[in-house]
Design a protein around this motif. Structure first.
Motif, PDB file in Angstrom:
ATOM      1  N   ALA A 290       0.835  -1.169   0.057  1.00 24.47           N
ATOM      2  CA  ALA A 290       0.146   0.177   0.082  1.00 24.47           C
ATOM      3  C   ALA A 290       0.873   1.208   0.140  1.00 24.47           C
ATOM      4  CB  ALA A 290      -1.219   0.090   1.254  1.00 24.47           C
ATOM      5  N   ASP A 291       1.930   1.143   0.766  1.00 25.87           N
ATOM      6  CA  ASP A 291       2.927   2.178   0.790  1.00 25.87           C
ATOM      7  C   ASP A 291       3.364   2.628  -0.617  1.00 25.87           C
ATOM      8  OD1 ASP A 291       3.206   3.230   3.321  1.00 25.87           O
ATOM      9  OD2 ASP A 291       5.134   2.855   3.433  1.00 25.87           O
ATOM     10  N   ARG A 292       3.753   1.495  -1.127  1.00 26.78           N
ATOM     11  CA  ARG A 292       4.478   1.738  -2.414  1.00 26.78           C
ATOM     12  C   ARG A 292       3.268   1.932  -3.601  1.00 26.78           C
ATOM     13  NH1 ARG A 292       5.771   2.384  -6.506  1.00 26.78           N
ATOM     14  NH2 ARG A 292       7.381   1.350  -7.771  1.00 26.78           N
ATOM     15  N   PHE A 293       2.448   1.420  -3.634  1.00 24.23           N
ATOM     16  CA  PHE A 293       1.481   1.606  -4.998  1.00 24.23           C
ATOM     17  C   PHE A 293       0.205   2.141  -4.691  1.00 24.23           C
ATOM     18  CE2 PHE A 293       4.185  -2.346  -5.668  1.00 24.23           C
ATOM     19  CZ  PHE A 293       4.900  -1.992  -6.938  1.00 24.23           C
ATOM     20  N   TRP A 294      -0.302   2.561  -3.454  1.00 22.48           N
ATOM     21  CA  TRP A 294      -1.619   3.475  -3.352  1.00 22.48           C
ATOM     22  C   TRP A 294      -1.219   4.775  -3.161  1.00 22.48           C
ATOM     23  CZ3 TRP A 294      -4.760  -0.120   0.468  1.00 22.48           C
ATOM     24  CH2 TRP A 294      -5.312  -1.417  -0.307  1.00 22.48           C
ATOM     25  N   PRO A 295      -2.026   5.332  -3.731  1.00 26.55           N
ATOM     26  CA  PRO A 295      -2.953   5.256  -4.787  1.00 26.55           C
ATOM     27  C   PRO A 295      -2.437   4.740  -5.994  1.00 26.55           C
ATOM     28  CG  PRO A 295      -2.631   7.553  -4.398  1.00 26.55           C
ATOM     29  CD  PRO A 295      -1.950   7.006  -3.611  1.00 26.55           C
ATOM     30  N   GLY A 296      -3.260   3.775  -6.455  1.00 21.62           N
ATOM     31  CA  GLY A 296      -2.716   3.037  -7.840  1.00 21.62           C
ATOM     32  C   GLY A 296      -3.497   1.959  -8.038  1.00 21.62           C
TER      33      GLY A 296
ATOM     34  N   GLY B 203      -2.599  -2.791 -14.351  1.00 23.92           N
ATOM     35  CA  GLY B 203      -1.717  -1.581 -14.413  1.00 23.92           C
ATOM     36  C   GLY B 203      -0.419  -1.694 -13.655  1.00 23.92           C
ATOM     37  N   VAL B 204      -0.390  -2.702 -12.514  1.00 25.51           N
ATOM     38  CA  VAL B 204       1.039  -2.403 -11.820  1.00 25.51           C
ATOM     39  C   VAL B 204       1.767  -4.038 -12.478  1.00 25.51           C
ATOM     40  CG1 VAL B 204       2.139  -3.029  -9.735  1.00 25.51           C
ATOM     41  CG2 VAL B 204       0.437  -1.059  -9.970  1.00 25.51           C
ATOM     42  N   ALA B 205       2.847  -3.763 -13.008  1.00 25.24           N
ATOM     43  CA  ALA B 205       3.521  -5.106 -13.337  1.00 25.24           C
ATOM     44  C   ALA B 205       4.059  -5.955 -12.350  1.00 25.24           C
ATOM     45  CB  ALA B 205       4.579  -4.809 -14.456  1.00 25.24           C
ATOM     46  N   ARG B 206       4.153  -7.192 -12.661  1.00 19.74           N
ATOM     47  CA  ARG B 206       4.580  -8.169 -11.705  1.00 19.74           C
ATOM     48  C   ARG B 206       6.123  -8.004 -11.328  1.00 19.74           C
ATOM     49  NH1 ARG B 206       5.373 -14.513 -13.011  1.00 19.74           N
ATOM     50  NH2 ARG B 206       6.783 -14.995 -11.465  1.00 19.74           N
ATOM     51  N   GLU B 207       7.016  -7.450 -12.415  1.00 16.76           N
ATOM     52  CA  GLU B 207       8.230  -7.051 -12.115  1.00 16.76           C
ATOM     53  C   GLU B 207       8.446  -6.028 -10.873  1.00 16.76           C
ATOM     54  OE1 GLU B 207       7.028  -7.242 -14.888  1.00 16.76           O
ATOM     55  OE2 GLU B 207       8.242  -8.946 -15.626  1.00 16.76           O
ATOM     56  N   GLU B 208       7.417  -5.111 -10.901  1.00 14.12           N
ATOM     57  CA  GLU B 208       7.259  -4.007  -9.997  1.00 14.12           C
ATOM     58  C   GLU B 208       7.023  -4.543  -8.398  1.00 14.12           C
ATOM     59  OE1 GLU B 208       5.207  -0.063 -11.145  1.00 14.12           O
ATOM     60  OE2 GLU B 208       4.769  -1.533 -12.799  1.00 14.12           O
ATOM     61  N   LEU B 209       6.008  -5.669  -8.434  1.00 16.09           N
ATOM     62  CA  LEU B 209       5.735  -6.036  -7.205  1.00 16.09           C
ATOM     63  C   LEU B 209       6.746  -6.916  -6.639  1.00 16.09           C
ATOM     64  CD1 LEU B 209       1.883  -7.541  -8.392  1.00 16.09           C
ATOM     65  CD2 LEU B 209       2.639  -5.421  -6.884  1.00 16.09           C
ATOM     66  N   GLU B 210       7.434  -7.765  -7.515  1.00 19.42           N
ATOM     67  CA  GLU B 210       8.563  -8.345  -7.046  1.00 19.42           C
ATOM     68  C   GLU B 210       9.488  -7.622  -6.255  1.00 19.42           C
ATOM     69  OE1 GLU B 210       9.075 -11.336 -10.185  1.00 19.42           O
ATOM     70  OE2 GLU B 210       7.980 -12.635  -8.874  1.00 19.42           O
TER      71      GLU B 210
ATOM     72  N   PRO C 246       9.312 -12.875  -4.473  1.00 20.61           N
ATOM     73  CA  PRO C 246       8.652 -13.615  -5.502  1.00 20.61           C
ATOM     74  C   PRO C 246       7.083 -13.524  -5.368  1.00 20.61           C
ATOM     75  CG  PRO C 246      10.131 -14.996  -4.392  1.00 20.61           C
ATOM     76  CD  PRO C 246      10.216 -13.569  -3.747  1.00 20.61           C
ATOM     77  N   VAL C 247       6.472 -13.347  -6.626  1.00 20.70           N
ATOM     78  CA  VAL C 247       4.962 -13.459  -6.731  1.00 20.70           C
ATOM     79  C   VAL C 247       4.573 -14.581  -7.674  1.00 20.70           C
ATOM     80  CG1 VAL C 247       3.180 -11.763  -7.812  1.00 20.70           C
ATOM     81  CG2 VAL C 247       4.676 -11.074  -6.076  1.00 20.70           C
TER      82      VAL C 247
END
Ligand code: TXA
Ligand code: MG
Length: 325
Positions: free
Chosen positions: A92-98, A203-210, A215-216
């Motif tokens: 949430a810190d990294r991707f919200w709002p988003g 809208g948010v790519a797997r690489e960004e999440l990882e 790992p995701v």
């Protein structure tokens, strides 16, 4: 609520406050408002009101209940609704709002309608990155359940005109904020598994999440798999034996009825809608199924409802609850 003309209003600098106030007033009265987000337009309703959420499903005309994304104005609202884990807080810190929707376990005292989550023990939450969406959330003061604002089977709308074409007569107000910046839906990430899994790329790519959490997994589930019995451990099915299409009562059974009927001999009855209103029935469905799922009964006998409009989704869910487990 049927209108002859779709009620589209451009949101401009000069009418911003009054139009947001009007939209928020509609939401708090249980009506439907379509609003822009950075991904696609949503069809919003007060997520805590069963009847408003039932109207969303009615407008979408889906033959089954699919869980809706719950929009909140700020991450601070999340811990009141779900078990908000450390990893969720980091995301949430990294991707919200988003454009990231997080699937998390509902809190026992979560005020969100069971229907909004299609009876699941989890909820998808996101904070949209759009001024109009967030202003509406703040002014409404409730979480807003919003699927993409299209009829079932159509592509997601990225302009207010798409919403009017698809749902015009079913929505009380369409807030026109111009074209959506991203134009693809949010990424849906399931945080209830050991390894977080992407249920829908967006809208948010797997690489960004990882990069943020390690790992995701990719676990693309079609919505039909999602709603098949047993696919999700958290999927709500009554513990008691459950049957549908009941026309008579067996010893010790509780009855889940619809409209007027002549059955007798049940231990307890809940009526989805005495007047035979399918929207009211949908609003009551999950809460009444749970209310009857008590060990003092031998089982639950449910009447089938008319196979039209929301009745198709209700019958679908009753059949799933009755499927062998
Ligand atoms: O970008 C978006 O996500 C847009 C805007 C309006 O926010 N909303 C959207 O909602 O696309 P909808 O209802 O069209 O898609 C929601 C997706 C569905 O695939 C649904 O199955 C999944 O999220 N979903 C929602 N709650 C879930 C849950 N508790 N468990 C698993 N999947 C869930
Ligand atoms: Mg959709």
């Amino acid at each position: 609520m049927l209108h002859a003309e779709p009620n589209i209003h451009s949101v401009t600098d000069s009418n911003y406050d009054p139009i947001i106030a009007e939209a928020a007033a509609l939401i708090t009265r249980g009506r439907l408002v379509s609003f822009p987000t950075e991904t696609v337009y949503g069809l919003g309703a007060d997520a805590t009101k069963d009847a408003a959420v039932a109207a969303v499903f009615d407008a979408k005309q889906r033959p089954e209940f699919n869980p809706l994304i719950i929009h909140i104005g700020d991450a601070a609202a999340a811990p009141d609704l779900v078990e908000f884990s450390d990893i969720a807080a980091r995301l949430a810190d990294r991707f919200w709002p988003g454009a990231l929707s997080l699937i998390l376990p509902r809190r026992a005292d979560c005020p969100v309608s069971l229907l909004a989550g299609a009876g699941l023990d989890t909820l998808a939450l996101r904070v949209p990155d759009h001024d109009i969406a967030r202003a509406l959330l703040t002014a409404s003061g409730c979480p807003i359940a919003a699927p993409s604002a299209n009829r079932s089977g159509e592509v997601s709308p990225t302009r207010a005109g798409h919403v009017a074409d698809s749902l015009g007569g079913k929505v009380d107000l369409i807030l026109d904020g111009g074209p959506c910046r991203l134009g693809v839906e949010s990424t849906v990430l399931d945080l209830t598994r050991k390894i977080p899994a992407i249920l829908r790329p967006g809208g948010v790519a797997r690489e960004e999440l990882e990069h943020a959490i390690g790992p995701v997994e990719d676990s693309l589930q079609t919505s039909s798999q999602l709603s098949s019995p047993g696919m999700l451990a958290s999927h709500y099915a009554p513990r008691l034996p459950f049957r549908t299409g009941a026309t008579e009562i067996h010893e010790g059974e509780a009855l889940l009825s619809f409209g007027r009927h002549a059955m007798t001999g049940f231990t307890e009855e809940r009526n989805l809608s005495l007047h035979g209103d399918l929207t009211e029935a949908a609003a009551n469905l999950f809460a009444m199924m749970r209310a009857l799922d008590r060990s003092e009964f031998t089982g639950i006998a449910a009447m089938a409802v008319p196979e039209e409009g929301l009745g198709r989704a209700i019958n679908d869910r009753l059949k799933r609850a009755a499927a062998p487990r």
